[in-house]
Design a protein around this motif. Structure first.
Motif, PDB file in Angstrom:
ATOM      1  N   LEU A 140      36.113  44.353 -34.126  1.00  0.00           N
ATOM      2  CA  LEU A 140      37.476  44.777 -34.422  1.00  0.00           C
ATOM      3  C   LEU A 140      38.430  44.017 -33.517  1.00  0.00           C
ATOM      4  O   LEU A 140      38.104  43.768 -32.350  1.00  0.00           O
ATOM      5  N   ILE A 141      39.602  43.677 -34.035  1.00  0.00           N
ATOM      6  CA  ILE A 141      40.614  42.990 -33.241  1.00  0.00           C
ATOM      7  C   ILE A 141      41.976  43.593 -33.536  1.00  0.00           C
ATOM      8  O   ILE A 141      42.259  43.952 -34.684  1.00  0.00           O
ATOM      9  N   ASN A 142      42.804  43.693 -32.509  1.00  0.00           N
ATOM     10  CA  ASN A 142      44.124  44.277 -32.725  1.00  0.00           C
ATOM     11  C   ASN A 142      45.090  43.239 -33.310  1.00  0.00           C
ATOM     12  O   ASN A 142      44.714  42.112 -33.598  1.00  0.00           O
ATOM     13  N   THR A 143      46.325  43.639 -33.473  1.00  0.00           N
ATOM     14  CA  THR A 143      47.263  42.819 -34.242  1.00  0.00           C
ATOM     15  C   THR A 143      47.566  41.469 -33.604  1.00  0.00           C
ATOM     16  O   THR A 143      47.724  40.476 -34.315  1.00  0.00           O
ATOM     17  N   ASP A 144      47.633  41.422 -32.278  1.00  0.00           N
ATOM     18  CA  ASP A 144      47.974  40.140 -31.647  1.00  0.00           C
ATOM     19  C   ASP A 144      46.782  39.455 -31.004  1.00  0.00           C
ATOM     20  O   ASP A 144      46.930  38.414 -30.363  1.00  0.00           O
ATOM     21  N   GLY A 145      45.603  40.019 -31.192  1.00  0.00           N
ATOM     22  CA  GLY A 145      44.390  39.399 -30.686  1.00  0.00           C
ATOM     23  C   GLY A 145      44.077  39.682 -29.237  1.00  0.00           C
ATOM     24  O   GLY A 145      43.099  39.151 -28.699  1.00  0.00           O
ATOM     25  N   SER A 146      44.853  40.542 -28.610  1.00  0.00           N
ATOM     26  CA  SER A 146      44.670  40.789 -27.182  1.00  0.00           C
ATOM     27  C   SER A 146      43.588  41.823 -26.880  1.00  0.00           C
ATOM     28  O   SER A 146      43.169  41.957 -25.729  1.00  0.00           O
ATOM     29  N   SER A 147      43.147  42.546 -27.896  1.00  0.00           N
ATOM     30  CA  SER A 147      42.133  43.573 -27.707  1.00  0.00           C
ATOM     31  C   SER A 147      41.053  43.443 -28.769  1.00  0.00           C
ATOM     32  O   SER A 147      41.360  43.349 -29.962  1.00  0.00           O
ATOM     33  N   THR A 148      39.807  43.427 -28.319  1.00  0.00           N
ATOM     34  CA  THR A 148      38.677  43.282 -29.243  1.00  0.00           C
ATOM     35  C   THR A 148      37.577  44.272 -28.880  1.00  0.00           C
ATOM     36  O   THR A 148      37.478  44.725 -27.735  1.00  0.00           O
TER      37      THR A 148
END
Lengths: 107, 116
Positions: free
Chosen positions: B50-58
């Protein structure tokens, strides 16, 4: 990890009849449960989220109920296009997990 | 019309690498969390990453942690999955899907086969 158990594995139903599918969680997932339909060679299609809210464009013959650990998907009058595999998925606890599926076949 | 189109699957030897891509259109990709989910006949649907909208959290399933890397390029409306140290048990159809919790939009899937 939360284990999702679906029953029965296969459900044989005649067109026009009601189908009732069950999904049990190994611990409470509150109402954080979704149902998907999958036909051969296709991606899953979201039917229900929040245990009972129909997704966009889903016919009213599909309904979901339950909370905590016991959930039900009911198809009130099976149409030919409803014969498929149905999966439940919890999104209360990481990682999200799916049930193993219930195949609804023509009787 | 919403479309998610995966590519990059194929046959790879154990220990090899593949990079999957998922091209999105018809919705505001940069506003959506995105997933990779895989499916095998034996184990059904299994969430992978899973990845958040801006790619900062996976986040990753334990089975792929340290071997797979999810990323996204919002300028290109594309999601990626870099898969290294592939094992036979990674053989599956890989789907990209939208959303943080449940997934309304799914791609058609791309088959990854790990075999010598």
């Amino acid at each position: 990890e939360i284990v999702m158990t679906q029953s029965p594995a296969t459900l044989s139903v005649s067109p026009g009849e009601r189908a009732t599918l069950s999904c049990r969680a190994s611990q409470s997932v509150r109402s954080n449960l979704a149902w998907y339909q999958q036909k051969p060679g296709q991606a899953p299609r979201l039917l229900i989220y929040g245990a009972s809210t129909r997704a966009t464009g889903i016919p009213a013959r599909f309904s979901g109920s339950g909370s905590g650990t016991e959930f039900t998907l009911t198809i009130s009058s099976l149409q030919s296009e409803d014969f498929a595999v149905y999966y439940c998925q919890q999104y209360n606890n990481w990682p999200w997990t799916f049930g193993q599926g219930t195949k609804v076949e023509i009787k | 019309e919403v479309q998610l189109v995966e590519s990059g699957g194929g046959l790879v030897q154990p220990g090899g690498s593949l990079r999957l891509s998922c091209a999105a259109s018809g919705f505001t990709f940069s506003n959506h969390w995105m997933h990779w989910v895989r499916q095998t006949p034996g184990k059904g649907l299994v969430w992978v990453s899973l990845i958040n909208t801006d790619g900062s959290s996976t986040s990753y399933a334990d089975s792929v942690k340290g071997r797979f890397t999810i990323s996204r390029d919002n300028a290109k409306n594309t999601l990626y999955l870099q898969m290294n140290s592939l094992r036979a048990e990674d053989t599956a159809v890989f789907y990209c899907a939208s959303g943080y919790s449940y997934s309304e939009y799914w791609g058609q899937g791309t088959l990854v086969t790990v075999s010598s």
